[in-house]
Design a protein around this motif. Structure first.
Motif, PDB file in Angstrom:
ATOM      1  N   SER A  48      34.827   3.898 -67.931  1.00  0.00           N
ATOM      2  CA  SER A  48      35.982   4.542 -68.271  1.00  0.00           C
ATOM      3  C   SER A  48      36.457   4.321 -69.266  1.00  0.00           C
ATOM      4  CB  SER A  48      36.571   3.987 -66.889  1.00  0.00           C
ATOM      5  OG  SER A  48      36.885   2.786 -66.551  1.00  0.00           O
ATOM      6  N   ILE A  50      40.034   4.635 -72.435  1.00  0.00           N
ATOM      7  CA  ILE A  50      40.539   5.444 -73.593  1.00  0.00           C
ATOM      8  C   ILE A  50      40.221   5.509 -74.618  1.00  0.00           C
ATOM      9  CG2 ILE A  50      43.137   5.925 -74.109  1.00  0.00           C
ATOM     10  CD1 ILE A  50      43.565   4.129 -72.008  1.00  0.00           C
ATOM     11  N   VAL A  64      39.151  10.348 -72.696  1.00  0.00           N
ATOM     12  CA  VAL A  64      40.051   9.879 -71.551  1.00  0.00           C
ATOM     13  C   VAL A  64      39.057   9.492 -69.741  1.00  0.00           C
ATOM     14  CG1 VAL A  64      41.783   9.372 -69.832  1.00  0.00           C
ATOM     15  CG2 VAL A  64      42.339   9.440 -71.659  1.00  0.00           C
ATOM     16  N   TRP A  66      37.731   8.611 -66.369  1.00  0.00           N
ATOM     17  CA  TRP A  66      37.920   7.954 -65.117  1.00  0.00           C
ATOM     18  C   TRP A  66      37.447   7.470 -64.241  1.00  0.00           C
ATOM     19  CZ3 TRP A  66      44.014   8.171 -65.315  1.00  0.00           C
ATOM     20  CH2 TRP A  66      44.056   8.621 -66.608  1.00  0.00           C
ATOM     21  N   HIS A 142      42.802  14.094 -74.186  1.00  0.00           N
ATOM     22  CA  HIS A 142      44.142  14.469 -74.211  1.00  0.00           C
ATOM     23  C   HIS A 142      44.158  14.769 -75.439  1.00  0.00           C
ATOM     24  CE1 HIS A 142      44.773  12.563 -69.693  1.00  0.00           C
ATOM     25  NE2 HIS A 142      43.391  13.192 -69.449  1.00  0.00           N
ATOM     26  N   ARG A 172      45.548   0.115 -69.826  1.00  0.00           N
ATOM     27  CA  ARG A 172      43.969  -0.649 -70.947  1.00  0.00           C
ATOM     28  C   ARG A 172      43.075  -1.051 -69.694  1.00  0.00           C
ATOM     29  NH1 ARG A 172      45.184  -0.600 -76.644  1.00  0.00           N
ATOM     30  NH2 ARG A 172      45.134   1.357 -77.077  1.00  0.00           N
ATOM     31  N   PHE A 175      41.349   0.992 -66.669  1.00  0.00           N
ATOM     32  CA  PHE A 175      40.168   1.236 -66.437  1.00  0.00           C
ATOM     33  C   PHE A 175      39.103   0.647 -66.568  1.00  0.00           C
ATOM     34  CE2 PHE A 175      43.413   4.929 -68.129  1.00  0.00           C
ATOM     35  CZ  PHE A 175      42.354   6.088 -68.159  1.00  0.00           C
TER      36      PHE A 175
END
Length: 177
Positions: A48, A50, A64, A66, A142, A172, A175
């Motif tokens: 996971s 960003i 992204v 998840w 995104h 952050r 994640f």
């Protein structure tokens, strides 16, 4: 075949032509018609996070990923966004401000589940929370109409639903856990 360089160029052209989400939504929609191609180009998600792809003052593109069961607290972006799912599922709860609440509380106003191959635009003033409800990683592109990493925005405490300044470091960490 889908590739990230062409996607960035197409998003850049779309924003130059129309600074609303409409043109970019068409680009993301085209990409999500080939989720396997997006996965091949970006690589199968293994963790996971960003992952920035492109960033400027008027456009940010992020991969992204998840983790299973992850939920991100209600937040806003202060800019439009277009979300496309290339693998897995992302459930969104949409929120609205409670009128005349001095603490900036919010209340649920709707929901949308996005699965592989689907995309949706999010308006500039939208508040949403996100959950990956499935037991595998979810991958999403995104696209934001501004500098996502520098914008001042809000998040809401998931228990009290009161407004606070957005904390990117906290996000952050969610994640990474």
């Amino acid at each position: 075949m889908w590739n990230i360089e062409q996607f960035v160029a197409d998003c850049r052209t779309a924003v130059n032509r129309d600074d609303t989400h409409r043109s970019v939504a068409e680009v993301v929609d085209r990409a999500m018609r080939d989720p396997a191609g997006v996965t091949r180009s970006l690589g199968e998600p293994t963790e996971s996070g960003i992952f920035p792809i492109y960033k400027s003052s008027d456009l940010t593109i992020v991969n992204v990923v998840w983790k299973p069961g992850m939920t991100l607290m209600p937040h806003n972006h202060e800019m439009w966004a277009v979300i496309g799912i290339y693998g897995g599922r992302e459930d969104n709860i949409f929120w609205r401000r409670v009128a005349d609440d001095p603490e900036g509380r919010i209340e649920a106003a709707g929901a949308l589940a996005l699965s592989t191959g689907q995309c949706t635009p999010l308006g500039k003033d939208l508040i949403h929370s996100v959950t990956n409800p499935i037991p595998k990683l979810t991958g999403a592109i995104h696209v934001y109409g501004g500098d996502f990493f520098e914008a001042e925005r809000s998040e809401w405490d998931p228990e009290s639903l009161t407004e606070h300044a957005f904390d990117m470091d906290k996000v952050r960490a969610l994640f990474e856990d």
